[in-house]
Design a protein around this motif. Structure first.
Motif, short mmCIF file in Angstrom:
data_model
loop_
_atom_site.label_atom_id
_atom_site.label_comp_id
_atom_site.label_asym_id
_atom_site.label_seq_id
_atom_site.Cartn_x
_atom_site.Cartn_y
_atom_site.Cartn_z
N VAL A 25 0.84 -1.21 0.00
CA VAL A 25 0.00 0.00 0.00
C VAL A 25 0.87 1.25 0.00
N ALA A 26 1.98 1.22 0.73
CA ALA A 26 2.87 2.39 0.79
C ALA A 26 3.41 2.74 -0.59
N GLU A 27 3.59 1.75 -1.45
CA GLU A 27 4.06 2.02 -2.81
C GLU A 27 2.91 2.47 -3.70
N LEU A 28 1.74 1.87 -3.51
CA LEU A 28 0.58 2.25 -4.31
C LEU A 28 0.18 3.71 -4.06
N TYR A 29 0.35 4.14 -2.83
CA TYR A 29 0.00 5.51 -2.45
C TYR A 29 1.24 6.24 -1.93
N ALA A 30 2.31 6.18 -2.70
CA ALA A 30 3.59 6.74 -2.28
C ALA A 30 3.49 8.23 -1.94
N GLY A 31 2.77 8.99 -2.72
CA GLY A 31 2.64 10.42 -2.45
C GLY A 31 1.93 10.69 -1.13
N VAL A 32 0.90 9.92 -0.86
CA VAL A 32 0.16 10.07 0.40
C VAL A 32 1.05 9.67 1.57
#
Length: 79
Positions: free
Chosen positions: A20-27
């Motif tokens: 998830v951290a990679e999928l939503y890297a900007g967040v």
């Protein structure tokens, strides 16, 4: 426009095979910066000689406030 709930995030992680951290890297980066800034603010508000329990909490805050630094000297030791 909005972030999915935790169950949807975990499903995306499973289906896409990406954390998830990679999928939503900007967040994640924005949140990491917010946590670090809040930790810095809390560290600045601490007195000169904390109790042992508070010192442990401050050590955690120091690591959160400065995640890229390998060894952070807590502010109460640097004085």
């Amino acid at each position: 426009v909005r972030l999915p709930n935790l169950e949807t995030l975990l499903a995306l992680e499973i289906v896409l095979g990406q954390p998830v951290a990679e999928l939503y890297a900007g967040v994640r980066e924005r949140i990491e910066n917010e946590v670090a800034e809040r930790a810095r603010i809390l560290l600045e508000k601490v007195g000169d000689t904390p109790t042992k329990e508070l010192a442990l909490k401050l050590e955690l805050l120091a690591r959160l406030a400065h995640p890229d630094e390998p060894h952070v000297v807590p502010i109460w030791e640097a004085r």
